[in-house]
Design a protein around this motif. Structure first.
Motif, PDB file in Angstrom:
ATOM      1  N   ARG A 102      37.599  39.049  37.812  1.00  0.00           N
ATOM      2  CA  ARG A 102      37.069  40.404  37.702  1.00  0.00           C
ATOM      3  C   ARG A 102      36.872  41.368  37.313  1.00  0.00           C
ATOM      4  N   HIS A 142      36.450  34.062  33.044  1.00  0.00           N
ATOM      5  CA  HIS A 142      35.760  32.874  32.972  1.00  0.00           C
ATOM      6  C   HIS A 142      34.259  32.560  31.858  1.00  0.00           C
ATOM      7  N   ARG A 149      42.489  32.120  26.568  1.00  0.00           N
ATOM      8  CA  ARG A 149      42.808  32.830  27.557  1.00  0.00           C
ATOM      9  C   ARG A 149      44.464  32.731  27.352  1.00  0.00           C
TER      10      ARG A 149
ATOM     11  N   ARG B  10      28.618  41.468  36.311  1.00  0.00           N
ATOM     12  CA  ARG B  10      28.497  40.530  36.798  1.00  0.00           C
ATOM     13  C   ARG B  10      28.457  40.619  38.433  1.00  0.00           C
ATOM     14  N   LEU B  12      27.907  40.189  42.895  1.00  0.00           N
ATOM     15  CA  LEU B  12      28.134  40.057  43.857  1.00  0.00           C
ATOM     16  C   LEU B  12      27.598  38.431  43.735  1.00  0.00           C
ATOM     17  N   ASN B 199      39.205  40.461  44.254  1.00  0.00           N
ATOM     18  CA  ASN B 199      39.077  38.950  44.285  1.00  0.00           C
ATOM     19  C   ASN B 199      38.970  38.869  45.670  1.00  0.00           C
ATOM     20  N   ALA B 202      35.229  39.220  49.196  1.00  0.00           N
ATOM     21  CA  ALA B 202      33.656  38.354  49.054  1.00  0.00           C
ATOM     22  C   ALA B 202      33.678  38.271  49.857  1.00  0.00           C
ATOM     23  N   ALA B 285      31.932  28.727  38.191  1.00  0.00           N
ATOM     24  CA  ALA B 285      31.847  29.615  36.810  1.00  0.00           C
ATOM     25  C   ALA B 285      33.404  31.175  37.176  1.00  0.00           C
ATOM     26  N   VAL B 286      33.466  30.980  38.692  1.00  0.00           N
ATOM     27  CA  VAL B 286      34.316  32.497  38.999  1.00  0.00           C
ATOM     28  C   VAL B 286      35.533  31.784  38.796  1.00  0.00           C
ATOM     29  N   GLN B 287      36.332  30.236  38.864  1.00  0.00           N
ATOM     30  CA  GLN B 287      37.383  30.330  38.579  1.00  0.00           C
ATOM     31  C   GLN B 287      37.792  29.310  37.112  1.00  0.00           C
ATOM     32  N   GLY B 288      36.253  29.828  36.552  1.00  0.00           N
ATOM     33  CA  GLY B 288      36.531  28.461  35.260  1.00  0.00           C
ATOM     34  C   GLY B 288      36.122  27.220  35.769  1.00  0.00           C
TER      35      GLY B 288
END
Lengths: 259, 291, 270
Positions: A102, A142, A149, B10, B12, B199, B202, B285-288
């Protein structure tokens, strides 16, 4: 060569409920000189990652001691890490977990610059040194591939101006085609900034290319150490020989590795 | 450092959540209630307290679409005014227990040891009693009033948040980026604020959304038991309670009951959609996410 | 030809073309390597052959299956029920992480005998005997005792051997192995690679080996297909692809590896 990191008889134990005490690191002696790249090689469960965590103060020692520039490394408790010890930085194994999802990449590298003892290079310079564009700073983790990364993680660690950089299996999660490249990058940026590198991996073939010295670890003990070429070409310990014989070489000859 | 091009943060991902029909439905109902709460003084319906014994206990009619109660008060007016008590108090309750519970849970999870033991044993103590019973005991001890009912519900509600937050923090604390932050010199509170909380926020938000309905019901329950709103304040729970006494006049309990139902369902729909939208497996997308 | 013949296999998911016309032959008695970087589509190719592509994906092209007794002109045309009968019986698979691909709550014996009883119609006792033989075949020590144990009681290497035993239990003709040794230590990997080669030679399996590790490829594969962006960019014999790559991309992959003289020989210690 002056000694930067000295591990003297370090022992780390875990208490396992119902199964007694497990000795993960068992009286290890290891030295890393200034500007030296040492490869620590072993298979899963041999204690190499535990040793890396102990060097960072993340594991309490059950015996022995670990010295940075002659001063002992204490355990990182709940207080913030003492300035002296921030000169040890680590690059972790999983590029998908080692960056805060984030926060922008730039802000995370900035964290490193803030603790830098001397003149810290700019974020842009750091990104360039690991082969990323300046625009990467304003993006989120991401948006990058695993290899990128890992480059960001290297930049963040280097931003702190470390004297000792530790890579804990930093290439294990990467594509084979990237492994040697990222490992070589770590060696280059560490040495450019005058840091020593302790590179931990299970992949002897890659370690051989970047390390000055190799230490082989098995079941919590270091069974052999010496100059990289010597360990590769003329291994002394039976375990090292087994490890070397098992490496599949991409020579196109269809030779099955020896069990 | 060079100036960075501005990139929209980005958020929520609320837009995605709103695009679901369930979420839209819930939001519309909720919005309608908020508008009603704001417009109550303007609509100029017969005041909720205005008595007219002449028309006591009349069934729904053109003059009184929801009928009247035993004192001749208009049930429609009282139901519409009732939202002014229930909705803001539910917000206070949820926000209050979210903040208290999250803080205590986060501290317990991150620091561990004695702090963890003390906080979580107190939470266990609260968990040991049925929620409504404990809330009743506290509210009764403090004396019946809406403010005391809120305090009582805060006391029984925070442990739920604390427990979830603690589990989330325990999981996040070992993440490599949290450790990396500590190695760069972050103290426990910086680490918690910068690396851990964003993190885990949410799921906590979703939990809070789903808790709204619960809190409105608990508040109504306390009022129903005579421990919340004091007559003659219009409050849905106490209106239902009054209605139950007048069993032959079905409209007394039905309409405020439906009002409670509509708000609870609205919050649940929004909460469900929010959970789907924030779920990394769905939102990606959040964790790829890979292929 | 006995084995699999993949022609023009394409796969579209959410408007993205993940496979873009894959042509590969997987002949019986040979290990066919599928190499490439992550995102190249090599794993998806394996899954698409098995009909295990993600929900919502659209496949096109042909996958011809032939084992001498059964011939299917195109696996993509099979109905789900028919594909189910083929999968596990004639086309088996081994995945990267044996700790994740085996059910943790069931004993090894149950997991080994279950599908044998379904696919082969064996009795409980016969399935049990065959299961012990299979474990012996893949060299899991003390097979009888191993049948009663649960996945967490095995090491990663042993578990992958068990997974291979399950895969070959119904005498399949085709084995799809997706990074079967990537999660294993190098000394353990060596054993599993030998086992894979041995099974290919002895049972005449057609093996599709998906891996990003060219070292592994060089050790066991007979032919190698290099994938990039959902397409096979080079397909040839092991020696040709690794030693004399024709395309720039394949050359790049090979050259990205650390240059290593054979270890333990005294070479390269200049």
């Amino acid at each position: 060569m002056t000694t930067r990191l000295a591990v003297e008889g370090a022992t780390v134990t875990y208490r396992q409920p119902g199964r007694g005490v497990l000795t993960a690191v068992d009286g290890v002696d290891l030295e890393v000189g200034a500007g030296e790249v040492v490869g620590l090689v072993g298979e899963s469960g041999c204690g190499k990652s535990t040793l890396a965590r102990a060097v960072c103060g993340l594991e309490p020692l059950a015996g022995g001691r670990i010295l940075l520039d002659g001063e002992p490394i204490g355990r990182l408790g709940l207080r913030s890490r003492p300035e002296r010890l921030r000169r040890i930085q680590m690059v972790f194994q999983n590029p998908y977990a080692s960056l805060n999802p984030r926060r922008r990449v730039g802000a995370q590298i900035e964290d490193g610059r803030r603790v830098s003892a001397g003149e810290a290079p700019s974020v842009v310079e750091l990104l360039e040194s690991v082969g990323l564009e300046a625009s990467a700073a304003s993006r989120y983790p991401h948006e990058f591939s695993g290899g990128q990364r890992q480059r960001v993680a290297i930049a963040r660690a280097m931003a702190a101006g470390p004297e000792l950089l530790i890579g804990d299996e930093p290439i294990a999660s990467l594509d084979a085609s990237l492994q040697a490249r990222v490992a070589a990058l770590m060696r280059r940026v560490a040495l450019e900034r005058g840091a020593s590198l302790l590179f931990i991996s299970h992949d002897l073939a890659v370690v051989r290319v970047i390390a000055d010295r190799i230490a082989v670890m098995q079941a919590g003990r270091i069974v052999e150490q010496g100059p990289a070429e010597q360990v590769w070409a003329d291994p002394q310990h039976p375990y090292t020989r087994r490890l070397l014989a098992a490496i599949p070489i991409a020579d196109g000859l269809g030779r099955l590795p020896v069990v | 450092m060079t100036a960075l091009p501005a990139v929209r943060r980005r958020s929520l991902r609320l837009p995605v959540a709103w695009r679901r029909p369930a979420a839209i439905g819930g939001a519309v109902v909720l919005l309608a209630w908020i508008v009603i709460a704001l417009l109550d003084p303007v609509i100029g319906l017969q005041g909720p307290l205005q008595r007219d014994v002449e028309v006591a206990l009349q069934a729904p009619s053109a003059a009184h679409p929801f009928g009247t109660d035993e004192l001749g008060r208009d049930v429609l007016a009282r139901t519409l005014w009732g939202v002014q008590a229930s909705l803001p108090l539910a917000v206070v309750l949820v926000a209050g227990s979210l903040v208290i519970g999250s803080l205590l849970g986060a501290v317990a999870g991150y620091l561990g040891g004695v702090v963890d033991e003390v906080i979580m044993r107190i939470a266990d103590l609260v968990f040991a009693f049925p929620t409504i019973i404990l809330a009743m005991v506290v509210a009764a001890a403090l004396g019946p009033s809406l403010a005391n009912a809120v305090v009582a519900l805060l006391i029984v509600s925070w442990p739920n948040y604390a427990r979830v937050m603690r589990a989330l923090v325990l999981g996040a604390r070992g993440q490599e980026y949290v450790v990396a932050g500590r190695l760069l010199g972050a103290g426990p509170f910086t680490s918690l604020r910068r690396d851990v909380l964003p993190n885990v926020s949410a799921p906590m938000l979703v939990l809070a959304m789903l808790d709204f309905g619960n809190q409105i019901l608990l508040l109504a329950g306390l009022s129903f038991l005579g421990l919340g709103a004091v007559p003659p304040t219009p409050e849905w729970g106490s209106m239902v309670a009054d209605g139950v006494e007048q069993f032959s006049s079905w409209w007394l309990a039905t309409f405020p009951g439906l009002a409670i139902f509509s708000v609870v369902v609205a919050f649940n729909l929004i909460g469900d959609s929010l959970r789907d939208a924030l779920d990394p497996r769905i939102a990606g997308a959040v964790q790829g996410s890979s292929l | 030809m006995s084995g699999l013949e993949i022609r023009g296999l394409a796969l579209e998911l959410g408007g993205r073309r993940i496979l873009d016309g894959v042509d590969v032959d997987v002949p019986a008695g040979q290990v066919t390597g599928l190499a490439g970087e992550s995102g190249s589509g090599k794993t998806m190719t394996g899954l698409a052959v098995l009909g295990l592509q993600p929900a919502g994906a659209r496949r096109s092209g042909t996958i011809a299956y032939d084992d001498g007794k059964v011939r299917v002109p195109n696996l993509l045309d099979l109905r789900p029920g028919a594909m189910n009968r083929l999968r596990g019986r004639r086309i088996a698979m081994v995945f990267q992480d044996p700790t994740a691909s085996l059910q943790p709550m069931l004993s090894i014996g149950t997991q080994l005998t279950d599908h044998m009883r379904r696919h082969l119609g064996l009795s409980r006792a016969a399935a049990r005997t065959r299961a012990a033989e299979l474990l012996e075949r893949v060299r899991v020590p003390s097979p009888e005792a191993a049948l009663r144990r649960y996945p967490h009681q095995f090491s990663g290497g042993q578990l992958q051997r068990v997974a291979i035993a399950i895969a070959i239990a119904c005498d399949p003709e085709v084995l799809i192995a997706d990074e079967p040794t990537t999660a294993l230590d190098v000394t353990v990997q060596a054993g599993v690679l030998r086992l894979l080669r041995e099974l290919t030679d002895d049972l005449g399996l057609a093996v599709l080996l998906v891996t990003h590790d060219l070292g592994v490829m060089s050790a066991v594969a007979d032919t190698v297909a290099v994938m990039r962006d959902g397409r096979v960019v080079e397909h040839g014999s092991r020696y040709q692809v690794i030693r004399e790559p024709r395309t720039a991309y394949a050359r790049e992959l090979v050259e990205s590896l650390p240059r290593t003289p054979p270890p333990g020989t005294g070479e390269g210690s200049a």
